[in-house]
Scaffold this active site. Structure first.
Site, mmCIF file in Angstrom:
data_model
loop_
_atom_site.group_PDB
_atom_site.id
_atom_site.type_symbol
_atom_site.label_atom_id
_atom_site.label_comp_id
_atom_site.label_asym_id
_atom_site.label_seq_id
_atom_site.Cartn_x
_atom_site.Cartn_y
_atom_site.Cartn_z
ATOM 1 N N THR A 139 7.228 3.182 10.807
ATOM 2 C CA THR A 139 8.045 3.660 9.479
ATOM 3 C C THR A 139 7.122 4.890 9.227
ATOM 4 O O THR A 139 6.077 5.155 9.308
ATOM 5 C CB THR A 139 8.035 2.580 8.573
ATOM 6 O OG1 THR A 139 8.473 3.401 7.433
ATOM 7 C CG2 THR A 139 6.731 2.141 8.270
ATOM 8 N N ASP A 140 8.093 5.974 8.586
ATOM 9 C CA ASP A 140 7.455 6.942 7.917
ATOM 10 C C ASP A 140 6.819 6.632 6.812
ATOM 11 O O ASP A 140 5.860 7.396 6.347
ATOM 12 C CB ASP A 140 8.510 7.886 7.404
ATOM 13 C CG ASP A 140 9.558 7.478 6.569
ATOM 14 O OD1 ASP A 140 9.441 6.173 6.224
ATOM 15 O OD2 ASP A 140 10.378 8.051 6.181
ATOM 16 N N GLU A 141 6.518 5.230 6.351
ATOM 17 C CA GLU A 141 5.902 4.960 4.895
ATOM 18 C C GLU A 141 4.529 4.941 5.325
ATOM 19 O O GLU A 141 3.820 4.568 4.249
ATOM 20 C CB GLU A 141 6.549 3.688 4.448
ATOM 21 C CG GLU A 141 7.969 3.571 4.379
ATOM 22 C CD GLU A 141 8.865 2.633 3.355
ATOM 23 O OE1 GLU A 141 7.848 1.830 2.658
ATOM 24 O OE2 GLU A 141 9.589 2.552 3.454
ATOM 25 N N TYR A 184 3.258 -3.550 2.280
ATOM 26 C CA TYR A 184 4.222 -3.360 3.409
ATOM 27 C C TYR A 184 3.821 -2.109 4.625
ATOM 28 O O TYR A 184 3.571 -2.427 5.616
ATOM 29 C CB TYR A 184 5.918 -3.144 3.032
ATOM 30 C CG TYR A 184 6.606 -2.459 4.185
ATOM 31 C CD1 TYR A 184 6.878 -3.263 5.464
ATOM 32 C CD2 TYR A 184 7.069 -1.262 4.139
ATOM 33 C CE1 TYR A 184 7.461 -2.416 6.449
ATOM 34 C CE2 TYR A 184 7.775 -0.609 5.157
ATOM 35 C CZ TYR A 184 8.019 -1.253 6.295
ATOM 36 O OH TYR A 184 8.708 -0.609 7.484
ATOM 37 N N LYS A 229 2.212 -2.248 8.404
ATOM 38 C CA LYS A 229 2.889 -1.566 9.457
ATOM 39 C C LYS A 229 1.541 -0.544 10.214
ATOM 40 O O LYS A 229 1.567 -0.314 11.172
ATOM 41 C CB LYS A 229 3.974 -0.580 8.996
ATOM 42 C CG LYS A 229 5.384 -1.546 8.683
ATOM 43 C CD LYS A 229 5.461 -2.287 9.931
ATOM 44 C CE LYS A 229 6.252 -1.304 11.034
ATOM 45 N NZ LYS A 229 6.683 -2.380 12.088
HETATM 46 P P1 TYD Z 1 14.583 0.591 0.023
HETATM 47 O O1 TYD Z 1 16.041 0.313 0.735
HETATM 48 O O2 TYD Z 1 13.856 -0.474 -0.422
HETATM 49 O O3 TYD Z 1 13.689 1.210 1.383
HETATM 50 P P2 TYD Z 1 12.100 1.785 1.190
HETATM 51 O O4 TYD Z 1 11.414 1.238 -0.105
HETATM 52 O O5 TYD Z 1 11.712 1.167 2.363
HETATM 53 O O6 TYD Z 1 12.439 3.296 1.037
HETATM 54 O O7 TYD Z 1 14.726 1.626 -1.251
HETATM 55 C C1 TYD Z 1 15.159 2.706 -0.757
HETATM 56 C C2 TYD Z 1 14.825 3.633 -2.203
HETATM 57 O O8 TYD Z 1 15.823 2.889 -3.005
HETATM 58 C C3 TYD Z 1 13.625 3.482 -2.642
HETATM 59 O O9 TYD Z 1 12.981 4.537 -3.182
HETATM 60 C C4 TYD Z 1 13.573 2.282 -3.888
HETATM 61 C C5 TYD Z 1 14.931 2.781 -4.298
HETATM 62 N N1 TYD Z 1 15.662 1.026 -4.784
HETATM 63 C C6 TYD Z 1 16.106 1.279 -6.097
HETATM 64 O O10 TYD Z 1 16.012 2.286 -6.876
HETATM 65 N N2 TYD Z 1 16.689 0.209 -6.499
HETATM 66 C C7 TYD Z 1 16.661 -1.052 -5.766
HETATM 67 O O11 TYD Z 1 17.316 -2.098 -6.148
HETATM 68 C C8 TYD Z 1 16.302 -0.877 -4.549
HETATM 69 C C9 TYD Z 1 16.454 -2.118 -3.389
HETATM 70 C C10 TYD Z 1 15.678 0.207 -4.082
#
Ligand code: TYD
Length: 340
Positions: free
Chosen positions: A123-125, A147, A151
């Site tokens: 992941t890019d994270e 997380y 990774k």
């Molecule tokens: P997510 O789908 O959990 O992916 P990641 O954290 O791996 O990027 O979240 C995408 C973005 O959306 C992230 O900035 C967190 C935000 N988010 C919300 O604002 N509300 C939510 O309920 C969720 C699940 C994520």
């Protein structure tokens, strides 16, 4: 080619298996999946009877089982992982088991059985948030969530194995992936289903966090190119340049589902929330000739349409363990009346 796909019942892995079976008439797939909460046999119901497909239920940490599957395998593609940042904040240990020890077990098996190559999906994270500009493959790892730390550790193990033992592994760093079969704990499917149900959507913080997005099919094409033509020991970023703030996505989903902005509920921010991700994916384009074909707007519209047409897939998921997780994570954030 015979491919062992791990985590093939998850969102990304199941899309990849379907893509391979559809696009290469000679490919054979073994799908090793533990069937955790995110693994779902229904994701591959349409290929379950394909004679070139075999499902094995099990854990990538079960070395004897992994060893028993290896004879005749040409390549391993590791999608098995714990992936949800919010869950990693609640319970990090499972992330270390899957994303670190699991990778070690697979690398050992690949080496022991002389498998030609392993593609490890990451992941890019791992690069942490990028305030401006882009991260390329050589950027330092600065993970900031349990997380992404797990990774990053798995990716380091891949590199160490390649350098130390010559294990033929390739690591990919992908931007956020979305499309059909996406588990509805993630932003796009969660918000889509809440909006379709007339519920509120929990936007963390100010909603100005930026993610880069790739549609399922484009990602499958990228992994296919890397699997067949990538160079072992190398790392490839997989991105599209489509960088969108969460609130903009929310508004697009509101429009696609015919709702209005009264459904937006700004809630407490995720602890340690990464502000922005942005990948430089020039290497993949230059060296392997890959380019994304589906724009974010098109992919989002196709995704919402898929969820609209596949209630039989998502309805059973939004019960049991899912509701328990949803209630505990969002308990203090959303009105109980707004819960799924
Ligand atoms: P997510 O789908 O959990 O992916 P990641 O954290 O791996 O990027 O979240 C995408 C973005 O959306 C992230 O900035 C967190 C935000 N988010 C919300 O604002 N509300 C939510 O309920 C969720 C699940 C994520």
């Amino acid at each position: 080619m015979k491919i062992l796909v791990t985590g093939g019942c998850g969102f990304m892995g199941s899309n990849f298996i379907r893509f391979q079976l559809q696009n290469d008439p000679t490919v054979e797939i073994i799908n090793l999946d533990k069937l955790t909460y995110a693994g779902n046999l229904a994701n591959l119901a349409d290929v379950a009877d394909n004679p070139r497909y075999r499902f094995v239920r099990g854990d990538i940490n079960d070395q004897a089982l992994v060893d028993s599957l290896m004879p005749g395998v040409d390549a391993v593609v590791n999608y098995a992982a714990e992936t949800h940042v919010d869950r990693s904040i609640m319970e990090p240990r499972a992330f270390l088991e899957a994303n670190v020890m699991g990778v070690q077990t697979l690398l050992d098996a690949v080496r022991k059985h002389n498998v030609s190559r392993m593609v490890h999906i990451s992941t890019d994270e791992v690069f942490g948030h990028v305030e401006e500009g882009e991260t390329d493959e050589d950027a330092p790892f600065r993970p900031r969530s349990p997380y992404s730390a797990s990774k990053a550790a798995g990716d380091h193990l891949c590199h160490a194995h390649f350098v130390t033992y010559g294990t033929p592994v390739i690591v990919t760093h992908s931007v956020n992936y979305y499309g059909p079969y996406h588990f509805p704990e993630k932003l796009i499917p969660l918000f889509t289903l809440n909006l379709m149900d007339g519920k509120k959507v929990p936007v963390y913080g100010d909603g100005m966090q930026v993610r880069e997005w790739i549609f399922t099919e484009d990602h499958c094409r990228a992994i296919d190119a890397i699997l067949r033509r990538g160079t072992v020991g190398e790392v490839y970023n997989i991105g599209t340049g489509e960088r969108v703030p969460n609130i903009e996505i929310t508004k697009k989903l509101i429009a696609l589902t015919g709702r209005d902005e009264s459904h937006i509920e700004y809630v407490k921010d995720r602890p340690g929330h990464d502000r922005r991700y942005a990948l430089n994916s020039e290497k993949l384009r230059r060296e392997l000739g890959w380019a994304p074909q589906v724009s974010f707007d098109e992919g989002l519209a196709r995704t919402v349409e898929w969820f609209r047409q596949n209630q039989a897939w998502w309805e059973p998921i939004r019960t049991g363990e899912y509701l328990k997780y949803y209630d505990s994570w969002y308990r203090d954030q959303l009105d109980a009346s707004d819960n799924v």
